[in-house]
Design a protein around this motif. Sequence first.
Motif, mmCIF file in Angstrom:
data_model
loop_
_atom_site.group_PDB
_atom_site.id
_atom_site.type_symbol
_atom_site.label_atom_id
_atom_site.label_comp_id
_atom_site.label_asym_id
_atom_site.label_seq_id
_atom_site.Cartn_x
_atom_site.Cartn_y
_atom_site.Cartn_z
ATOM 1 N N VAL A 121 50.239 38.383 49.079
ATOM 2 C CA VAL A 121 50.318 39.847 49.153
ATOM 3 C C VAL A 121 49.230 40.464 48.261
ATOM 4 O O VAL A 121 48.559 41.426 48.642
ATOM 5 C CB VAL A 121 51.728 40.352 48.734
ATOM 6 C CG1 VAL A 121 51.776 41.873 48.708
ATOM 7 C CG2 VAL A 121 52.781 39.792 49.683
ATOM 8 N N ALA A 122 49.047 39.863 47.090
ATOM 9 C CA ALA A 122 47.993 40.346 46.183
ATOM 10 C C ALA A 122 46.633 40.267 46.879
ATOM 11 O O ALA A 122 45.785 41.162 46.742
ATOM 12 C CB ALA A 122 47.977 39.521 44.902
ATOM 13 N N GLU A 154 47.060 28.640 49.050
ATOM 14 C CA GLU A 154 46.543 29.418 50.183
ATOM 15 C C GLU A 154 45.909 30.710 49.693
ATOM 16 O O GLU A 154 44.832 31.102 50.139
ATOM 17 C CB GLU A 154 47.669 29.740 51.157
ATOM 18 C CG GLU A 154 48.204 28.511 51.866
ATOM 19 C CD GLU A 154 49.410 28.836 52.738
ATOM 20 O OE1 GLU A 154 49.518 29.966 53.232
ATOM 21 O OE2 GLU A 154 50.247 27.939 52.920
ATOM 22 N N ALA A 155 46.588 31.357 48.769
ATOM 23 C CA ALA A 155 46.087 32.652 48.285
ATOM 24 C C ALA A 155 44.770 32.478 47.539
ATOM 25 O O ALA A 155 43.809 33.216 47.770
ATOM 26 C CB ALA A 155 47.129 33.305 47.375
ATOM 27 N N PHE A 158 41.958 31.622 50.000
ATOM 28 C CA PHE A 158 41.600 32.797 50.808
ATOM 29 C C PHE A 158 40.816 33.807 49.953
ATOM 30 O O PHE A 158 39.790 34.330 50.363
ATOM 31 C CB PHE A 158 42.874 33.441 51.361
ATOM 32 C CG PHE A 158 42.629 34.661 52.200
ATOM 33 C CD1 PHE A 158 42.172 34.551 53.509
ATOM 34 C CD2 PHE A 158 42.853 35.943 51.699
ATOM 35 C CE1 PHE A 158 41.948 35.674 54.297
ATOM 36 C CE2 PHE A 158 42.627 37.069 52.462
ATOM 37 C CZ PHE A 158 42.177 36.942 53.766
ATOM 38 N N ALA A 159 41.308 34.037 48.737
ATOM 39 C CA ALA A 159 40.649 35.003 47.844
ATOM 40 C C ALA A 159 39.213 34.575 47.563
ATOM 41 O O ALA A 159 38.291 35.400 47.524
ATOM 42 C CB ALA A 159 41.426 35.126 46.545
ATOM 43 N N SER A 160 39.018 33.266 47.396
ATOM 44 C CA SER A 160 37.681 32.769 47.100
ATOM 45 C C SER A 160 36.756 32.935 48.311
ATOM 46 O O SER A 160 35.645 33.454 48.191
ATOM 47 C CB SER A 160 37.767 31.297 46.695
ATOM 48 O OG SER A 160 36.483 30.747 46.635
ATOM 49 N N VAL A 161 37.248 32.511 49.471
ATOM 50 C CA VAL A 161 36.422 32.583 50.682
ATOM 51 C C VAL A 161 36.045 34.044 50.983
ATOM 52 O O VAL A 161 34.918 34.343 51.369
ATOM 53 C CB VAL A 161 37.186 31.942 51.872
ATOM 54 C CG1 VAL A 161 36.484 32.215 53.186
ATOM 55 C CG2 VAL A 161 37.304 30.443 51.648
#
Length: 361
Positions: A121-122, A154-155, A158-161
């Motif tokens: 969510v963040a 996962e978060a 995703f945040a890195s990509v």
Amino acid sequence: MLERVDLLQIYYFMRLTRAMEDRTRTLFLQGKVVGGVYTAQGHEATTVGAAMSLRDGDCIVPQHRDLGMQLVRGTSPRAVMCQWLARGNSPTLGRDGQLHIGDMHHGIVPMISMLGESLPVACGVALAMKMRKRSTIVLASCGDGATNTGPFHEAMNFASVQKLPLVLVIENNGYAYSTPSHKQFNIQNLSERARAYGIPGETVDGNDVLAVIETVGKAVEHARSGKGPAIVECKTFRVRGHSEADKADYVPQDVREEWLKKDPINLFEAYLTREGILTTAKKAEIEANIKAVTDDAVRFAEQSPAPDPETVADYVFAPDGPIAIVGEPGAEDTRYVNALDRRTGQPFTTIRKTEEAIGRR
Ligand SMILES: Cc1ncc(C[n+]2csc(CCOP(=O)(O)OP(=O)(O)O)c2C)c(N)n1
């Protein structure tokens, strides 16, 4: 550079956090708290310090021990007390007695009880900020235990990509409930995990509020300047049990004693006194202020009514119900996405365009 007034503000919030929790425990023993009590005595330098590194417009996605963060970012002591006493006017309207509260006006996303689930969510909030070209960031936090869940990985991936403006503060207090670190993971520092995502990660003494502010501040600057996410691990200690129902007798006595010598409030107080910033008069003034604020919050909550039983089913179902229920008159065969379009009024193509805007198509 922190000014004298900022330093006293930090001290105020650390002590307010502890005072609020102390009062809650008393209310709990008096049978006035409806649910369990989960406190974070010992985490104050981490929670207050991390939140102090933010600016207006930034968002937090806190965890269950982040009263300090909540207070710094604007959750009122009255709202917190009403929440703990499950009053009808609490942020969750008496439905929940924990810190699972949020306030989007103050950029506070409510915690999701399932560990780790707040982190995707963040990412969503950070993605929205990026798409809107804001210069704001999201600061999320989680415990050491939560870092061992799928949503955490996962978060962060995703945040890195996506190079999201996200800072994750890991509050490593050495235990996930009663499970010690060495039974949770095989690395020295949880910040080492950052390398796997190709992002910066640092470990800091989570009981040293100025070190927390400096390290989280650097991570915040990194995220704000468009370089993507960062992880800060704050090593700290939870002085009390997981909840008031837990005696925490799984913590060896020598470990506890070592940490108690490093109480974050005592350490900061000693520093402020040494520097001549906290005088006896100033300390008395702050203590009186905290007592007044806490008394007011308790009084306000105790005078607030419980939720009306008639409203028990409110907010459980969408007010206008489903579009149609399979097999009932009026129901028709349709694709799931078309049904969603009809419900949201937003055609699927809009979602595609959004993805194009962020370069995914
Ligand atoms: C997925 C999931 N598993 C278990 C729980 C129950 N639970 C709530 S808090 C907690 C301990 C969490 O440990 P940690 O993430 O280290 O945070 P801490 O409580 O130590 O601050 C557990 C096991 C939960 N809420 N969600």
